[in-house]
Design a protein around this motif. Structure first.
Motif, PDB file in Angstrom:
ATOM      1  N   THR A  68       0.812  -1.214   0.000  1.00 14.68           N
ATOM      2  CA  THR A  68       0.000   0.000   0.000  1.00 14.68           C
ATOM      3  C   THR A  68       0.848   1.269   0.000  1.00 14.68           C
ATOM      4  N   ALA A  69       2.140   1.145   0.318  1.00 14.60           N
ATOM      5  CA  ALA A  69       3.049   2.290   0.265  1.00 14.60           C
ATOM      6  C   ALA A  69       4.443   1.777  -0.047  1.00 14.60           C
ATOM      7  N   THR A  70       5.181   2.533  -0.865  1.00 10.20           N
ATOM      8  CA  THR A  70       6.520   2.109  -1.266  1.00 10.20           C
ATOM      9  C   THR A  70       7.286   3.337  -1.745  1.00 10.20           C
ATOM     10  N   SER A  71       8.369   3.135  -2.470  1.00 14.37           N
ATOM     11  CA  SER A  71       9.116   4.240  -3.054  1.00 14.37           C
ATOM     12  C   SER A  71       9.578   3.847  -4.444  1.00 14.37           C
ATOM     13  N   CYS A  72       9.792   4.848  -5.283  1.00 14.49           N
ATOM     14  CA  CYS A  72      10.257   4.606  -6.643  1.00 14.49           C
ATOM     15  C   CYS A  72      11.714   4.161  -6.617  1.00 14.49           C
ATOM     16  N   GLY A  73      12.007   3.048  -7.272  1.00  8.52           N
ATOM     17  CA  GLY A  73      13.359   2.522  -7.271  1.00  8.52           C
ATOM     18  C   GLY A  73      14.328   3.330  -8.116  1.00  8.52           C
ATOM     19  N   PHE A  74      13.817   4.271  -8.914  1.00  9.33           N
ATOM     20  CA  PHE A  74      14.679   5.065  -9.791  1.00  9.33           C
ATOM     21  C   PHE A  74      14.995   6.442  -9.202  1.00  9.33           C
ATOM     22  N   CYS A  75      13.958   7.160  -8.764  1.00  5.91           N
ATOM     23  CA  CYS A  75      14.200   8.512  -8.238  1.00  5.91           C
ATOM     24  C   CYS A  75      14.031   8.587  -6.730  1.00  5.91           C
ATOM     25  N   GLY A  76      13.561   7.505  -6.104  1.00  3.71           N
ATOM     26  CA  GLY A  76      13.425   7.473  -4.655  1.00  3.71           C
ATOM     27  C   GLY A  76      12.195   8.148  -4.108  1.00  3.71           C
ATOM     28  N   ALA A  77      11.287   8.601  -4.982  1.00  2.00           N
ATOM     29  CA  ALA A  77      10.094   9.308  -4.529  1.00  2.00           C
ATOM     30  C   ALA A  77       9.210   8.392  -3.689  1.00  2.00           C
ATOM     31  N   ALA A  78       8.706   8.933  -2.557  1.00  5.12           N
ATOM     32  CA  ALA A  78       7.790   8.187  -1.700  1.00  5.12           C
ATOM     33  C   ALA A  78       6.394   8.234  -2.292  1.00  5.12           C
ATOM     34  N   VAL A  79       5.750   7.079  -2.408  1.00 11.04           N
ATOM     35  CA  VAL A  79       4.422   7.016  -3.006  1.00 11.04           C
ATOM     36  C   VAL A  79       3.502   6.164  -2.133  1.00 11.04           C
ATOM     37  N   VAL A  80       2.226   6.512  -2.150  1.00 12.52           N
ATOM     38  CA  VAL A  80       1.195   5.758  -1.443  1.00 12.52           C
ATOM     39  C   VAL A  80       0.174   5.297  -2.465  1.00 12.52           C
ATOM     40  N   LEU A  81      -0.157   4.011  -2.447  1.00 12.35           N
ATOM     41  CA  LEU A  81      -1.101   3.440  -3.404  1.00 12.35           C
ATOM     42  C   LEU A  81      -2.501   3.533  -2.803  1.00 12.35           C
ATOM     43  N   ALA A  82      -3.131   4.679  -3.016  1.00 20.39           N
ATOM     44  CA  ALA A  82      -4.366   5.012  -2.297  1.00 20.39           C
ATOM     45  C   ALA A  82      -5.518   4.086  -2.622  1.00 20.39           C
ATOM     46  N   ASP A  83      -5.556   3.508  -3.833  1.00 21.87           N
ATOM     47  CA  ASP A  83      -6.676   2.641  -4.184  1.00 21.87           C
ATOM     48  C   ASP A  83      -6.679   1.359  -3.362  1.00 21.87           C
ATOM     49  N   ARG A  84      -5.545   1.050  -2.727  1.00 21.60           N
ATOM     50  CA  ARG A  84      -5.471  -0.132  -1.878  1.00 21.60           C
ATOM     51  C   ARG A  84      -5.709   0.222  -0.413  1.00 21.60           C
ATOM     52  N   LEU A  85      -6.121   1.458  -0.162  1.00 27.60           N
ATOM     53  CA  LEU A  85      -6.390   1.914   1.191  1.00 27.60           C
ATOM     54  C   LEU A  85      -7.795   2.499   1.299  1.00 27.60           C
ATOM     55  N   SER A  86      -8.687   2.043   0.440  1.00 26.08           N
ATOM     56  CA  SER A  86     -10.041   2.581   0.419  1.00 26.08           C
ATOM     57  C   SER A  86     -11.042   1.488   0.750  1.00 26.08           C
ATOM     58  N   GLY A  87     -12.264   1.911   1.056  1.00 26.89           N
ATOM     59  CA  GLY A  87     -13.327   0.953   1.355  1.00 26.89           C
ATOM     60  C   GLY A  87     -12.995   0.109   2.566  1.00 26.89           C
ATOM     61  N   ILE A  88     -13.199  -1.197   2.453  1.00 29.01           N
ATOM     62  CA  ILE A  88     -12.935  -2.090   3.580  1.00 29.01           C
ATOM     63  C   ILE A  88     -11.442  -2.243   3.851  1.00 29.01           C
ATOM     64  N   LEU A  89     -10.588  -1.783   2.937  1.00 33.23           N
ATOM     65  CA  LEU A  89      -9.138  -1.866   3.121  1.00 33.23           C
ATOM     66  C   LEU A  89      -8.575  -0.618   3.789  1.00 33.23           C
ATOM     67  N   ALA A  90      -9.431   0.338   4.117  1.00 28.13           N
ATOM     68  CA  ALA A  90      -8.966   1.577   4.737  1.00 28.13           C
ATOM     69  C   ALA A  90      -8.710   1.366   6.221  1.00 28.13           C
ATOM     70  N   PRO A  91      -7.478   1.596   6.697  1.00 29.83           N
ATOM     71  CA  PRO A  91      -7.207   1.470   8.138  1.00 29.83           C
ATOM     72  C   PRO A  91      -7.982   2.522   8.922  1.00 29.83           C
ATOM     73  N   GLY A  92      -8.322   2.179  10.171  1.00 30.20           N
ATOM     74  CA  GLY A  92      -8.992   3.139  11.028  1.00 30.20           C
ATOM     75  C   GLY A  92      -8.004   3.933  11.863  1.00 30.20           C
ATOM     76  N   LYS A  93      -6.909   3.271  12.277  1.00 32.51           N
ATOM     77  CA  LYS A  93      -5.926   3.895  13.154  1.00 32.51           C
ATOM     78  C   LYS A  93      -4.514   3.601  12.668  1.00 32.51           C
ATOM     79  N   VAL A  94      -3.568   4.397  13.142  1.00 31.10           N
ATOM     80  CA  VAL A  94      -2.159   4.187  12.829  1.00 31.10           C
ATOM     81  C   VAL A  94      -1.323   4.682  14.003  1.00 31.10           C
ATOM     82  N   ILE A  95      -0.248   3.948  14.309  1.00 24.37           N
ATOM     83  CA  ILE A  95       0.772   4.442  15.234  1.00 24.37           C
ATOM     84  C   ILE A  95       1.955   4.862  14.374  1.00 24.37           C
ATOM     85  N   PRO A  96       2.239   6.150  14.270  1.00 18.26           N
ATOM     86  CA  PRO A  96       3.339   6.609  13.406  1.00 18.26           C
ATOM     87  C   PRO A  96       4.700   6.179  13.947  1.00 18.26           C
TER      88      PRO A  96
END
Length: 342
Positions: A70-98
């Motif tokens: 659901t989250a990773t980074s680009c192996g070429f430029c190192g940009a941090a990315v979040v795959l939001a479509d995998r964090l929606s609906g029933i796959l959306a977390p309710g809580k997080v400990i940073p």
């Protein structure tokens, strides 16, 4: 949908900073409060369904992920990315400990942990063979459970006394009943099939005072997984996990007896609530003696778990030291009691 968080100053990518708890631009140093981050600064790229292929908005490179990422980074430029479509609906977390421990802090904490290993080889204790260290949000389910417990048992009280030339033993028998209502809240169970259950259990406890409502910027700069098992599938495991605590509580309510024999123990556990949450874990991959050893570190507390290699030479010295100490102690006892030399 691919999310990237852009700095309003310079346009570079921002990542979550564990020290400040903000989104941080490493190019110009700007910090942004996650709660107030301007959605206009979120760069989005759309994809369809559960595709494993995404295109980086920075450099255009193809980002390949498995279906659980659901989250990773680009192996070429190192940009941090979040795959939001995998964090929606029933796959959306309710809580997080940073994350509250940075990568550099995690490395130093791991090196310190290695050096404390009394029975590990000297080369391992140098802690200079870290192959890779990865910050990962691991999916957990947090359960609130109600337990109705009914117990029937037989307790005995044994009394021994002397009368004249005889020693008597008196045994009294008691019927014991308990009707108990027990609540456990926020019992964690990891929901990823990739993680070793025993290792994740040993990383506990997490401090729930740091639990926050989930927002995707917390994942920027880290890897994150979605759950493989839902709360219904993991309910038997969480019931098993609290079993020893229930047994311990029952025992604490039945005291003052010489023996206790249980006739019936009925435990009815019901799920009152479950919350999907992401917990921070540093995965450490360490090369030693031509083998890779995997360790996990609690990204909030710094607790390290894993099986380090054991030095058989140190084990031999340790047991030898115990044997020598025992020999000397017995020798002194013998002399104190008037014994001769051996």
């Amino acid at each position: 949908m691919l999310l990237q968080y852009k700095c309003p100053n310079c346009g570079d990518d921002m990542t979550f900073d564990s020290e400040t708890g903000t989104l941080l631009c490493h190019s110009c140093g700007r910090q942004e409060n996650i709660e107030n981050f301007d959605e206009d600064l979120i760069s989005t790229t759309f994809s369809e369904g559960e595709a494993k292929e995404y295109h980086c908005h920075n450099c255009g490179a193809v980002i390949i992920t498995d279906a659980d990422t659901t989250a990773t980074s680009c192996g070429f430029c190192g940009a941090a990315v979040v795959l939001a479509d995998r964090l929606s609906g029933i796959l959306a977390p309710g809580k997080v400990i940073p994350f509250s421990i940075s990568k550099d802090e995690a490395i130093q904490a791991f090196k310190k942990w290695c050096k404390n290993g009394r029975l590990t080889p000297k080369g391992f204790m140098n802690a200079d063979r870290i192959k890779n260290i990865t910050g990962m949000y691991v999916p957990f389910w947090l359960y609130d459970l109600n337990n109705r417990v009914k117990v029937s048992a037989t307790g005995t009280k044994v009394r021994t006394y002397t009368r004249g030339d005889y020693i008597y033993t008196e045994t009294q028998f008691f019927d014991v009943y308990r009707d108990i209502n027990l609540d456990y809240v926020k019992v964690p169970v990891d929901a990823s099939e990739k993680m070793v259950d025993g290792m994740m259990d040993k990383l506990e406890p997490y401090h729930y005072t740091d639990l926050k409502d989930f927002k995707t910027p917390y994942l920027a700069g880290y890897i994150a997984e979605k759950y493989n098992y839902n709360d219904k599938e993991l309910l038997p495991r969480v019931k098993s996990k609290i079993q020893r605590f229930i047994d311990s509580y029952i025992s604490s309510t039945i005291s003052g007896y010489s023996t206790v024999s249980y006739k019936n123990k009925q435990i009815d556990t019901k799920k009152m609530k479950s919350v999907y949450a992401l917990f921070p874990v540093w995965m450490v991959y360490y090369d030693y003696d031509k083998a890779e050893h995997t360790f996990a570190m609690n990204g909030q507390t710094g607790k390290v778990v894993g099986k380090p290699p054991i030095s058989m030479a140190k084990v031999g010295m340790w047991f030898g030291g115990i044997a020598a100490s025992t020999f000397i102690a017995l020798k002194l006892i013998s002399l104190a009691l008037g014994g001769g030399l051996w």
